[in-house]
Design a protein around this motif. Structure first.
Motif, PDB file in Angstrom:
ATOM      1  N   LYS A   1      14.256  -1.733 -14.603  1.00 36.93           N
ATOM      2  CA  LYS A   1      14.821  -2.410 -13.431  1.00 36.93           C
ATOM      3  C   LYS A   1      15.372  -1.385 -12.455  1.00 36.93           C
ATOM      4  N   ALA A   2      16.040  -0.364 -12.979  1.00 35.66           N
ATOM      5  CA  ALA A   2      16.580   0.685 -12.118  1.00 35.66           C
ATOM      6  C   ALA A   2      15.461   1.415 -11.382  1.00 35.66           C
ATOM      7  N   LEU A   3      14.355   1.674 -12.055  1.00 35.37           N
ATOM      8  CA  LEU A   3      13.233   2.354 -11.410  1.00 35.37           C
ATOM      9  C   LEU A   3      12.603   1.470 -10.344  1.00 35.37           C
ATOM     10  N   ALA A   4      12.385   0.203 -10.664  1.00 35.52           N
ATOM     11  CA  ALA A   4      11.799  -0.712  -9.677  1.00 35.52           C
ATOM     12  C   ALA A   4      12.691  -0.812  -8.433  1.00 35.52           C
ATOM     13  N   ASP A   5      13.997  -0.880  -8.635  1.00 34.25           N
ATOM     14  CA  ASP A   5      14.936  -0.942  -7.504  1.00 34.25           C
ATOM     15  C   ASP A   5      14.892   0.356  -6.702  1.00 34.25           C
ATOM     16  N   PHE A   6      14.819   1.487  -7.404  1.00 35.09           N
ATOM     17  CA  PHE A   6      14.735   2.766  -6.698  1.00 35.09           C
ATOM     18  C   PHE A   6      13.460   2.831  -5.864  1.00 35.09           C
ATOM     19  N   MET A   7      12.339   2.368  -6.425  1.00 36.28           N
ATOM     20  CA  MET A   7      11.067   2.404  -5.706  1.00 36.28           C
ATOM     21  C   MET A   7      11.136   1.588  -4.423  1.00 36.28           C
ATOM     22  N   THR A   8      11.756   0.426  -4.508  1.00 35.34           N
ATOM     23  CA  THR A   8      11.907  -0.424  -3.322  1.00 35.34           C
ATOM     24  C   THR A   8      12.768   0.262  -2.268  1.00 35.34           C
ATOM     25  N   ASP A   9      13.859   0.861  -2.710  1.00 35.33           N
ATOM     26  CA  ASP A   9      14.755   1.558  -1.786  1.00 35.33           C
ATOM     27  C   ASP A   9      14.070   2.783  -1.185  1.00 35.33           C
ATOM     28  N   PHE A  10      13.334   3.531  -2.004  1.00 39.11           N
ATOM     29  CA  PHE A  10      12.624   4.718  -1.511  1.00 39.11           C
ATOM     30  C   PHE A  10      11.599   4.328  -0.441  1.00 39.11           C
ATOM     31  N   GLN A  11      10.941   3.219  -0.647  1.00 41.26           N
ATOM     32  CA  GLN A  11       9.961   2.757   0.363  1.00 41.26           C
ATOM     33  C   GLN A  11      10.648   2.398   1.671  1.00 41.26           C
ATOM     34  N   LYS A  12      11.795   1.748   1.589  1.00 40.00           N
ATOM     35  CA  LYS A  12      12.533   1.371   2.791  1.00 40.00           C
ATOM     36  C   LYS A  12      12.917   2.620   3.606  1.00 40.00           C
ATOM     37  N   ARG A  13      13.257   3.686   2.904  1.00 37.60           N
ATOM     38  CA  ARG A  13      13.715   4.892   3.573  1.00 37.60           C
ATOM     39  C   ARG A  13      12.575   5.798   4.029  1.00 37.60           C
ATOM     40  N   ASN A  14      11.377   5.610   3.467  1.00 31.03           N
ATOM     41  CA  ASN A  14      10.269   6.524   3.765  1.00 31.03           C
ATOM     42  C   ASN A  14       9.013   5.836   4.245  1.00 31.03           C
ATOM     43  N   GLY A  15       9.032   4.522   4.329  1.00 31.20           N
ATOM     44  CA  GLY A  15       7.827   3.763   4.696  1.00 31.20           C
ATOM     45  C   GLY A  15       7.560   3.804   6.193  1.00 31.20           C
TER      46      GLY A  15
ATOM     47  N   GLY B   1       0.796  -1.235   0.000  1.00 24.25           N
ATOM     48  CA  GLY B   1       0.000   0.000   0.000  1.00 24.25           C
ATOM     49  C   GLY B   1       0.816   1.267   0.000  1.00 24.25           C
ATOM     50  N   PHE B   2       2.131   1.157   0.108  1.00 27.28           N
ATOM     51  CA  PHE B   2       2.979   2.367   0.057  1.00 27.28           C
ATOM     52  C   PHE B   2       2.810   3.054  -1.302  1.00 27.28           C
ATOM     53  N   TYR B   3       2.831   2.236  -2.363  1.00 25.47           N
ATOM     54  CA  TYR B   3       2.477   2.721  -3.697  1.00 25.47           C
ATOM     55  C   TYR B   3       1.084   2.197  -4.038  1.00 25.47           C
ATOM     56  N   ARG B   4       0.292   3.023  -4.715  1.00 27.58           N
ATOM     57  CA  ARG B   4      -1.050   2.606  -5.118  1.00 27.58           C
ATOM     58  C   ARG B   4      -1.203   2.762  -6.628  1.00 27.58           C
ATOM     59  N   GLY B   5      -1.585   1.666  -7.263  1.00 24.46           N
ATOM     60  CA  GLY B   5      -1.892   1.722  -8.684  1.00 24.46           C
ATOM     61  C   GLY B   5      -3.393   1.871  -8.849  1.00 24.46           C
ATOM     62  N   PRO B   6      -3.883   3.029  -9.296  1.00 20.61           N
ATOM     63  CA  PRO B   6      -5.326   3.279  -9.301  1.00 20.61           C
ATOM     64  C   PRO B   6      -6.104   2.544 -10.386  1.00 20.61           C
ATOM     65  N   VAL B   7      -5.432   2.094 -11.450  1.00 17.89           N
ATOM     66  CA  VAL B   7      -6.137   1.477 -12.576  1.00 17.89           C
ATOM     67  C   VAL B   7      -6.474   0.022 -12.254  1.00 17.89           C
ATOM     68  N   ASP B   8      -7.693  -0.379 -12.603  1.00 16.30           N
ATOM     69  CA  ASP B   8      -8.124  -1.767 -12.448  1.00 16.30           C
ATOM     70  C   ASP B   8      -7.105  -2.698 -13.111  1.00 16.30           C
TER      71      ASP B   8
ATOM     72  N   MET C   1       2.127   0.490 -21.340  1.00 15.83           N
ATOM     73  CA  MET C   1       2.872   1.626 -21.871  1.00 15.83           C
ATOM     74  C   MET C   1       2.991   2.772 -20.867  1.00 15.83           C
ATOM     75  N   ASN C   2       1.922   3.041 -20.122  1.00 16.58           N
ATOM     76  CA  ASN C   2       1.891   4.187 -19.196  1.00 16.58           C
ATOM     77  C   ASN C   2       1.431   3.704 -17.831  1.00 16.58           C
ATOM     78  N   ILE C   3       2.366   3.600 -16.909  1.00 20.16           N
ATOM     79  CA  ILE C   3       2.092   3.057 -15.581  1.00 20.16           C
ATOM     80  C   ILE C   3       1.878   4.217 -14.623  1.00 20.16           C
ATOM     81  N   THR C   4       0.647   4.372 -14.144  1.00 19.06           N
ATOM     82  CA  THR C   4       0.333   5.466 -13.217  1.00 19.06           C
ATOM     83  C   THR C   4       0.265   4.925 -11.796  1.00 19.06           C
ATOM     84  N   PHE C   5       0.759   5.726 -10.848  1.00 13.03           N
ATOM     85  CA  PHE C   5       0.705   5.301  -9.447  1.00 13.03           C
ATOM     86  C   PHE C   5       0.768   6.518  -8.536  1.00 13.03           C
ATOM     87  N   ARG C   6       0.366   6.296  -7.302  1.00  7.74           N
ATOM     88  CA  ARG C   6       0.324   7.365  -6.298  1.00  7.74           C
ATOM     89  C   ARG C   6       1.071   6.930  -5.042  1.00  7.74           C
TER      90      ARG C   6
END
Length: 362
Positions: free
Chosen positions: A348-362, A284-291, A298-303
């Motif tokens: 892959k770099a973005l996915a890794d960054f997202m995981t690291d960002f969550q660890k530091r801000n979750g 739930g740290f990241y939320r993908g609003p699209v069903d 092509m376009n991955i939106t998240f909050r």
């Protein structure tokens, strides 16, 4: 070229590095003629070879059946929003549209300037976070055509299959997902796409139109807005966007070299899957609003939990070489556009960054 950015721009978007290098190699002198392709006549044999070869490459790669024309036009998909009703919405007929997001809405508003419009299905009540079920599409009996936007670039929702419209021509705006996967072109009366996502740079719009649709079109339409004129003149009625078409030629050759659309689709699903996994496994740290059944490859939106955290995310990604991750100004949030030319390594770099960002801000 290790200093290349992680480019997730929504359009103009990433181009294959190999294509850029080939264009750089041929920029000043094209194939030994002593001039750039930007300097030669569009009536020259050298340019006509590129022009016609680009059409043939697209036919081969996209498996376009006989009976279709390929046209290279200008003005982007936004001009097509007007050209379609101008050419096809005759008196007594209705333009039917599936309303799936911001770009479908723009097409509808333009069509209303020229004739009657019917909404065949809509996901507006779901805030455009779900593509309508095909069974929910209700065609007006006097439909001149049914228009769909195959992939909503802003909201991040994508058709996973297309309706069978019988004798009513199906028209598809595929600006942000053309050539991202195999498509049965024979289901469509017309497909169009601005080039600046998967086909090349901005400046050219590709139109694939069934020749049957070009019969008995109104003669009162301004010449430059008539598909019939462009078809009869092989898209050379006026000076075409020569360099943009040349770049599309190089991109199509690159797609061939990758192994065609089946391989491209596999790669795209793997790339987007990395980022969707980072979203889904974040608790739930990241939320993908699209069903999930309508998610775009092509376009991955998240909050994130709040806008301040999203601003921090954007700031840190920019500091780490990521570009284009801010959501569209009309909806906010975050968006990663993972078009064909975006490398797996960037995702892959973005996915890794997202995981690291969550660890530091979750």
């Amino acid at each position: 070229m290790g200093n290349r950015a992680y480019n997730f721009n929504a359009g103009p978007a990433a181009l294959p590095l190999e294509v850029l290098q080939k264009a750089q190699e041929e920029l000043v002198e094209f194939k030994g003629i002593g001039m750039s392709i930007m300097e030669i006549s569009h009536r020259s044999a050298e340019y006509e070879q590129v022009h016609n070869e680009t059409q043939q490459l697209l036919k081969q790669i996209f498996s376009i059946p006989d009976g279709y024309q390929i046209q290279f036009l200008q003005g982007g998909a936004s001009t097509q929003f007007a050209m379609i009703p101008l050419n096809f919405l005759k008196p007594g007929k209705v333009g039917s549209y599936v309303l799936t997001g911001a770009w479908a809405e723009k097409a509808i508003q333009e069509a209303k300037l020229f004739g009657e419009v019917a909404i065949a299905a809509s996901s507006q009540e779901q805030k455009f976070m779900k593509i309508p079920d095909l069974s929910d599409i209700s065609l007006h009996p006097d439909s001149a055509y049914l228009h769909v936007t195959s992939n909503e670039t802003i909201e991040g929702a994508q058709f996973q299959s297309y309706p069978d419209t019988g004798n009513v021509p199906l028209i598809g705006d595929m600006s942000s997902d053309i050539l991202s996967r195999p498509v049965d072109v024979s289901k469509f009366g017309m497909i169009y796409a601005g080039a600046q996502k998967n086909l090349g740079p901005s400046g050219v719009t590709v139109v694939i139109v069934k020749e049957d649709l070009l019969q008995d079109l109104p003669k009162t339409i301004p010449t430059m807005l008539r598909y019939e004129i462009h078809g009869k003149n092989n898209s050379l009625y006026n000076t075409p966007p020569v360099y943009s078409i040349y770049m599309v030629n190089l991109v199509l050759k690159w797609i061939q070299e990758q192994g065609g659309l089946a391989v491209i689709e596999k790669n795209n699903l793997e790339k987007s899957g990395l980022i969707y996994s980072a979203i889904d496994q974040s608790g739930g740290f990241y939320r993908g609003p699209v069903d999930k059944g309508s998610r775009s490859s092509m376009n991955i939106t998240f909050r994130l939990q709040d806008e301040e955290l999203e601003k921090k995310f954007i700031k840190e990604t920019e500091q780490n070489g990521f570009v284009g991750l801010k959501g569209h100004r009309s909806v906010g949030g975050l968006r990663a556009s993972t078009y064909n030319a975006v490398p797996y390594a960037s995702c892959k770099a973005l996915a890794d960054f997202m995981t690291d960002f969550q660890k530091r801000n979750g």
